[in-house]
Write a protein that holds these residues in place. Structure first.
Motif, short mmCIF file in Angstrom:
data_model
loop_
_atom_site.label_atom_id
_atom_site.label_comp_id
_atom_site.label_asym_id
_atom_site.label_seq_id
_atom_site.Cartn_x
_atom_site.Cartn_y
_atom_site.Cartn_z
N LEU A 61 -3.41 -2.05 7.19
CA LEU A 61 -3.07 -2.71 5.94
C LEU A 61 -1.69 -2.26 5.48
N VAL A 62 -0.81 -3.23 5.22
CA VAL A 62 0.52 -2.97 4.67
C VAL A 62 0.53 -3.26 3.18
N GLY A 63 -0.26 -4.26 2.78
CA GLY A 63 -0.34 -4.65 1.38
C GLY A 63 -1.13 -5.94 1.25
N VAL A 64 -0.89 -6.66 0.16
CA VAL A 64 -1.55 -7.94 -0.06
C VAL A 64 -0.54 -8.93 -0.63
N PHE A 65 -0.82 -10.21 -0.41
CA PHE A 65 -0.06 -11.28 -1.05
C PHE A 65 -0.99 -11.96 -2.03
N ASP A 66 -0.55 -12.08 -3.27
CA ASP A 66 -1.38 -12.55 -4.38
C ASP A 66 -0.83 -13.85 -4.93
N LEU A 67 -1.71 -14.83 -5.10
CA LEU A 67 -1.36 -16.11 -5.73
C LEU A 67 -2.25 -16.30 -6.95
N ASP A 68 -1.67 -16.66 -8.08
CA ASP A 68 -2.42 -16.96 -9.30
C ASP A 68 -2.11 -18.38 -9.74
N SER A 69 -3.11 -19.00 -10.37
CA SER A 69 -2.94 -20.35 -10.91
C SER A 69 -3.55 -20.42 -12.31
N PRO A 70 -2.95 -21.24 -13.17
CA PRO A 70 -3.56 -21.45 -14.49
C PRO A 70 -4.74 -22.42 -14.43
N LEU A 78 0.84 -1.19 0.00
CA LEU A 78 0.00 0.00 0.00
C LEU A 78 0.87 1.25 0.00
N ARG A 79 0.65 2.10 -0.98
CA ARG A 79 1.32 3.39 -1.10
C ARG A 79 0.22 4.41 -1.40
N GLY A 80 -0.16 5.18 -0.39
CA GLY A 80 -1.26 6.12 -0.57
C GLY A 80 -2.56 5.36 -0.75
N GLN A 81 -3.23 5.58 -1.88
CA GLN A 81 -4.50 4.91 -2.17
C GLN A 81 -4.38 3.86 -3.28
N THR A 100 -9.70 -5.34 -4.25
CA THR A 100 -10.88 -5.71 -3.45
C THR A 100 -10.46 -6.26 -2.10
N ALA A 101 -9.48 -7.17 -2.10
CA ALA A 101 -8.99 -7.74 -0.84
C ALA A 101 -8.41 -6.64 0.05
N ALA A 102 -7.68 -5.72 -0.55
CA ALA A 102 -7.09 -4.61 0.21
C ALA A 102 -8.17 -3.72 0.81
N GLU A 113 -7.45 -17.28 -8.43
CA GLU A 113 -6.62 -16.34 -7.66
C GLU A 113 -7.01 -16.39 -6.18
N LEU A 114 -6.00 -16.19 -5.35
CA LEU A 114 -6.18 -16.05 -3.91
C LEU A 114 -5.37 -14.84 -3.48
N VAL A 115 -6.01 -13.89 -2.81
CA VAL A 115 -5.33 -12.69 -2.32
C VAL A 115 -5.57 -12.57 -0.83
N VAL A 116 -4.47 -12.41 -0.08
CA VAL A 116 -4.51 -12.33 1.38
C VAL A 116 -3.95 -10.98 1.81
N PRO A 117 -4.68 -10.23 2.64
CA PRO A 117 -4.15 -8.95 3.13
C PRO A 117 -2.93 -9.16 4.03
N LEU A 118 -2.00 -8.25 3.96
CA LEU A 118 -0.84 -8.22 4.85
C LEU A 118 -1.11 -7.11 5.86
N MET A 119 -1.35 -7.51 7.11
CA MET A 119 -1.75 -6.57 8.15
C MET A 119 -0.68 -6.49 9.24
N ARG A 120 -0.53 -5.28 9.81
CA ARG A 120 0.37 -5.07 10.95
C ARG A 120 -0.35 -4.15 11.92
N ALA A 121 -0.55 -4.64 13.14
CA ALA A 121 -1.21 -3.85 14.19
C ALA A 121 -2.55 -3.28 13.71
N GLY A 122 -3.30 -4.08 12.96
CA GLY A 122 -4.61 -3.66 12.48
C GLY A 122 -4.58 -2.77 11.26
#
Length: 164
Positions: A129-138, A61-64, A89-91, A118-127
């Motif tokens: 949002l820092v970013g997301v981790f994204d997994l894609d599959s064919p 996450l950088r700004g919006q 959306t996950a973010a 696709e699976l996207v998991v938020p990366l959270m620290r102390a409540g």
């Protein structure tokens, strides 16, 4: 090119696969606190251990907007607006999103036309949002609730390794 799945593919159940991933991750991140370094190793570990992936990586996450971070796979979209696509959306929701067929997801952003699920998991620290981790599959329907739970646990381990 897809992740090799070599390290945990032989585990009997998804729960065992994610327990093995968790053990490997804890060892890999031990003693290092840099978010970029740990995210790079996290993406590489996931990409090369979970089967049937064609992309695994972070957006921070950088700004919006989300900005591309360390990843494994083909070149990716660099910036994603909050609320756009699966990552945005996950973010925005601060919740994991599992998509069985990305072609049916409204506003899906096509970075690699080979990706089907696709699976996207938020990366959270102390409540926060820092970013997301994204997994894609064919493969359509590659990710399920066990994958979501396993990757959420792994994401918590990553974020715990990198204090603010």
């Amino acid at each position: 090119m897809t992740g090799s799945g070599s390290a945990i593919q032989g585990a009997a159940t998804p729960a065992e696969q994610y327990a093995d991933l968790q053990r490997s991750l804890a060892g890999l991140l031990a003693g290092e606190q840099d978010l970029i370094a740990n995210s790079a190793n996290f993406a590489a570990l996931v990409y090369h251990t979970l089967p049937d992936l064609n992309w695994a990586g972070c957006y921070f996450l950088r700004g919006q907007e989300l900005v591309l971070g360390p990843f494994q796979g083909r070149p990716a979209c660099v910036r994603i607006a909050m609320g756009r696509g699966v990552c945005g959306t996950a973010a925005q929701q601060r919740a994991s999103v599992v998509v069985a067929d990305v072609h049916e997801f409204p506003d899906h952003i096509v970075c690699d036309p080979v990706s089907r699920s696709e699976l996207v998991v938020p990366l959270m620290r102390a409540g926060n949002l820092v970013g997301v981790f994204d997994l894609d599959s064919p493969l359509p329907g590659r990710f399920n609730e066990e994958d979501r739970a396993g990757m959420e646990m792994a994401a918590r381990t990553l974020m715990a390794s990198c204090p603010p």
